[in-house]
Design a protein around this motif. Structure first.
Motif, PDB file in Angstrom:
ATOM      1  N   GLY A   1     -14.853   2.913  49.076  1.00 46.01           N
ATOM      2  CA  GLY A   1     -15.922   1.944  49.272  1.00 46.01           C
ATOM      3  C   GLY A   1     -17.179   2.347  48.547  1.00 46.01           C
ATOM      4  N   TYR A   2     -17.966   1.345  48.174  1.00 47.38           N
ATOM      5  CA  TYR A   2     -19.296   1.565  47.618  1.00 47.38           C
ATOM      6  C   TYR A   2     -20.314   1.434  48.745  1.00 47.38           C
ATOM      7  N   LEU A   3     -21.161   2.449  48.926  1.00 45.36           N
ATOM      8  CA  LEU A   3     -22.215   2.404  49.932  1.00 45.36           C
ATOM      9  C   LEU A   3     -23.569   2.531  49.254  1.00 45.36           C
ATOM     10  N   HIS A   4     -24.576   1.945  49.869  1.00 45.28           N
ATOM     11  CA  HIS A   4     -25.946   2.029  49.372  1.00 45.28           C
ATOM     12  C   HIS A   4     -26.801   2.669  50.458  1.00 45.28           C
ATOM     13  N   PRO A   5     -27.721   3.582  50.089  1.00 39.74           N
ATOM     14  CA  PRO A   5     -28.521   4.264  51.122  1.00 39.74           C
ATOM     15  C   PRO A   5     -29.362   3.328  51.981  1.00 39.74           C
ATOM     16  N   ALA A   6     -29.658   2.126  51.479  1.00 42.04           N
ATOM     17  CA  ALA A   6     -30.456   1.184  52.265  1.00 42.04           C
ATOM     18  C   ALA A   6     -29.642   0.486  53.341  1.00 42.04           C
ATOM     19  N   ILE A   7     -28.295   0.567  53.235  1.00 40.62           N
ATOM     20  CA  ILE A   7     -27.424  -0.013  54.265  1.00 40.62           C
ATOM     21  C   ILE A   7     -26.430   1.072  54.662  1.00 40.62           C
ATOM     22  N   PRO A   8     -26.887   2.094  55.371  1.00 39.51           N
ATOM     23  CA  PRO A   8     -26.019   3.242  55.673  1.00 39.51           C
ATOM     24  C   PRO A   8     -24.857   2.863  56.578  1.00 39.51           C
ATOM     25  N   GLY A   9     -23.729   3.529  56.315  1.00 36.74           N
ATOM     26  CA  GLY A   9     -22.570   3.357  57.185  1.00 36.74           C
ATOM     27  C   GLY A   9     -21.855   2.039  57.042  1.00 36.74           C
ATOM     28  N   GLU A  10     -22.168   1.275  55.987  1.00 35.03           N
ATOM     29  CA  GLU A  10     -21.536  -0.029  55.811  1.00 35.03           C
ATOM     30  C   GLU A  10     -21.151  -0.224  54.345  1.00 35.03           C
ATOM     31  N   PRO A  11     -19.875  -0.116  54.019  1.00 35.83           N
ATOM     32  CA  PRO A  11     -19.481  -0.320  52.615  1.00 35.83           C
ATOM     33  C   PRO A  11     -19.808  -1.741  52.165  1.00 35.83           C
ATOM     34  N   LEU A  12     -20.397  -1.864  50.973  1.00 37.38           N
ATOM     35  CA  LEU A  12     -20.707  -3.192  50.435  1.00 37.38           C
ATOM     36  C   LEU A  12     -19.449  -3.872  49.914  1.00 37.38           C
ATOM     37  N   ILE A  13     -18.543  -3.051  49.406  1.00 34.31           N
ATOM     38  CA  ILE A  13     -17.283  -3.541  48.850  1.00 34.31           C
ATOM     39  C   ILE A  13     -16.284  -2.398  48.948  1.00 34.31           C
ATOM     40  N   PHE A  14     -15.015  -2.716  49.159  1.00 38.81           N
ATOM     41  CA  PHE A  14     -14.022  -1.643  49.244  1.00 38.81           C
ATOM     42  C   PHE A  14     -12.725  -2.082  48.566  1.00 38.81           C
ATOM     43  N   ILE A  15     -11.977  -1.078  48.126  1.00 39.03           N
ATOM     44  CA  ILE A  15     -10.722  -1.322  47.408  1.00 39.03           C
ATOM     45  C   ILE A  15      -9.630  -0.505  48.076  1.00 39.03           C
ATOM     46  N   GLU A  16      -8.451  -1.116  48.243  1.00 36.57           N
ATOM     47  CA  GLU A  16      -7.305  -0.432  48.840  1.00 36.57           C
ATOM     48  C   GLU A  16      -6.275  -0.138  47.758  1.00 36.57           C
ATOM     49  N   VAL A  17      -5.738   1.082  47.797  1.00 33.75           N
ATOM     50  CA  VAL A  17      -4.878   1.579  46.722  1.00 33.75           C
ATOM     51  C   VAL A  17      -3.592   2.137  47.314  1.00 33.75           C
ATOM     52  N   ALA A  18      -2.466   1.853  46.654  1.00 30.81           N
ATOM     53  CA  ALA A  18      -1.181   2.426  47.029  1.00 30.81           C
ATOM     54  C   ALA A  18      -0.707   3.346  45.911  1.00 30.81           C
ATOM     55  N   LEU A  19      -0.234   4.531  46.272  1.00 36.22           N
ATOM     56  CA  LEU A  19       0.294   5.495  45.311  1.00 36.22           C
ATOM     57  C   LEU A  19       1.815   5.346  45.288  1.00 36.22           C
ATOM     58  N   LEU A  20       2.353   4.925  44.149  1.00 33.19           N
ATOM     59  CA  LEU A  20       3.757   4.530  44.054  1.00 33.19           C
ATOM     60  C   LEU A  20       4.429   5.166  42.843  1.00 33.19           C
ATOM     61  N   LYS A  21       5.762   5.118  42.829  1.00 36.24           N
ATOM     62  CA  LYS A  21       6.498   5.583  41.650  1.00 36.24           C
ATOM     63  C   LYS A  21       6.421   4.565  40.526  1.00 36.24           C
ATOM     64  N   ASN A  22       6.448   3.283  40.878  1.00 40.94           N
ATOM     65  CA  ASN A  22       6.438   2.208  39.887  1.00 40.94           C
ATOM     66  C   ASN A  22       5.497   1.104  40.347  1.00 40.94           C
TER      67      ASN A  22
END
Length: 378
Positions: A117-138
């Motif tokens: 997630g991307y966080l900004h110090p002016a909005i602590p503890g709250e990701p502005l945007i987040f990305i979910e990733v899977a680690l796979l063979k293919n």
């Protein structure tokens, strides 16, 4: 323009002296408040085009872009050990594949998975945007492989980092492409921590496809035979009519309309119908992604996002998302966008300047099977 609801916005002088980032935190909660204001403005503008609000929106967007520069944002991996308030945000704002329960959330943050997630110090503890990733063979071909197959492979066997969901938590930041920077920094971080990962790709929805296709089918029916666009190839229409003798319709397009708009998507329970629909739906989906444009750019919003970030279209995946949402949006089809590090900047620049879409031979062959393409990347 400098004031709105009694809130004094930072002056242009502050920006000129290099203190624009401080301006966003002059008042506690100021950045969050401005984001909420802009969300309200966008909601009003969606209903009515008011010139003064349009100007205010433009001003706020410009300021937010300045305050949310990559240098001011912190990239953080979000784990199961994070505070409950952070995890609640992930559950609440997951916009692509809803998180069904705590077990589902724990799996998405566990072995073989990452969430950044991307966080900004002016909005602590709250990701502005987040990305979910899977680690796979293919590179995954179905969302089931990512969300429901168990157990995950050992991480040291993974060669592909597949991002399957990017979600914003702030409606007021619409149109501010934080995702572009998030993807690039996430790739850099994964490459550094896991040198065995060599492929970076997505498994993405195609939210605009079915709406576009149904509008084409409806338009063809209204126009009559003289001006009717040939949506189906002759062999596709014959196969469809032969396989759907119990479905009402005077031609293949009407039959296709009736199948695709059926309330319970009964067609996915028939192997024969699934087989005969695959050819035209995949061909027309390739056409939609490659050829259908708005102001010179890809008509599909998700395609436009990844293409402007430098990705190429890699592969269409049939019956990749059988959920109601997946069938409603794209007939169950999903697409892999490929991020090749050596081509990202070049691809992004050519797309920005000319609208050129880089795609694999597999994609082009759906609509021009006998033609070789200069832009194809193996």
């Amino acid at each position: 323009m400098k004031q709105y609801l009694g809130l004094e916005l930072p002056s242009d002088k502050a920006q000129d002296t290099g203190h624009e980032e401080e301006g966003s935190t002059l008042s506690p909660g100021g950045l969050k408040f401005l984001s909420i204001i802009r969300a309200d403005i966008l909601s009003i503008l969606a209903e009515e085009n008011i010139a003064s609000l349009r100007a205010l929106d433009s001003y706020l967007k410009e300021k937010l872009i300045t305050w949310l520069s990559p240098a001011s944002l912190e990239l953080r991996q979000i784990t199961w050990d994070d505070p409950a308030s952070v995890l609640e945000k992930i559950v609440a704002y997951e916009a692509v594949h809803p998180i069904s329960n705590l077990t589902d959330l724990k799996r998405r943050l566990g072995v073989g998975r990452r969430c950044f997630g991307y966080l900004h110090p002016a909005i602590p503890g709250e990701p502005l945007i987040f990305i979910e990733v899977a680690l796979l063979k293919n590179v995954a071909q179905t969302i089931q492989e990512v969300l429901w197959d168990d157990p995950p492979i050992p991480e040291d066997e993974a060669t592909c980092a597949l991002f399957y969901s990017i979600s914003s938590t702030q409606p007021g930041l619409a149109g501010i492409n934080l995702g572009k920077f998030l993807i690039k920094r996430m790739i850099d971080l994964v490459k550094k921590d896991m040198p065995n990962i060599s492929v970076f790709a997505t498994l993405s929805p195609i939210p605009g496809y079915m709406q576009w296709l149904l509008s084409k089918l409806a338009s063809a029916e209204r126009s009559g035979s003289t001006f009717q666009e040939n949506i189906l190839e002759p062999e596709e229409e014959k196969a469809l009519l032969d396989a759907s003798v119990e479905i009402a319709g005077k031609n293949g397009m009407e039959v296709m309309w009736n199948l695709l708009t059926s309330t319970n998507y009964e067609w996915i329970n028939s192997d024969r119908l699934v087989s005969v629909l695959k050819i035209p739906l995949m061909r027309l989906c390739a056409r939609f992604l490659l050829q259908e444009k708005k102001r010179g750019k890809a008509l599909d919003s998700v395609a436009n996002f990844h293409l402007q970030n430098g990705a190429m279209i890699g592969r269409l995946n049939w019956m990749a998302d059988r959920s109601g949402k997946g069938l409603l949006q794209s007939g169950g089809i999903m697409v892999n966008y490929i991020y090749r590090l050596e081509n990202i900047e070049e691809n992004a620049q050519s797309y920005f300047s000319t609208g050129h879409i880089h795609a694999s031979c597999d994609i082009h062959c759906y609509i021009e099977p006998l033609k070789e393409h200069e832009e194809t990347t193996d």
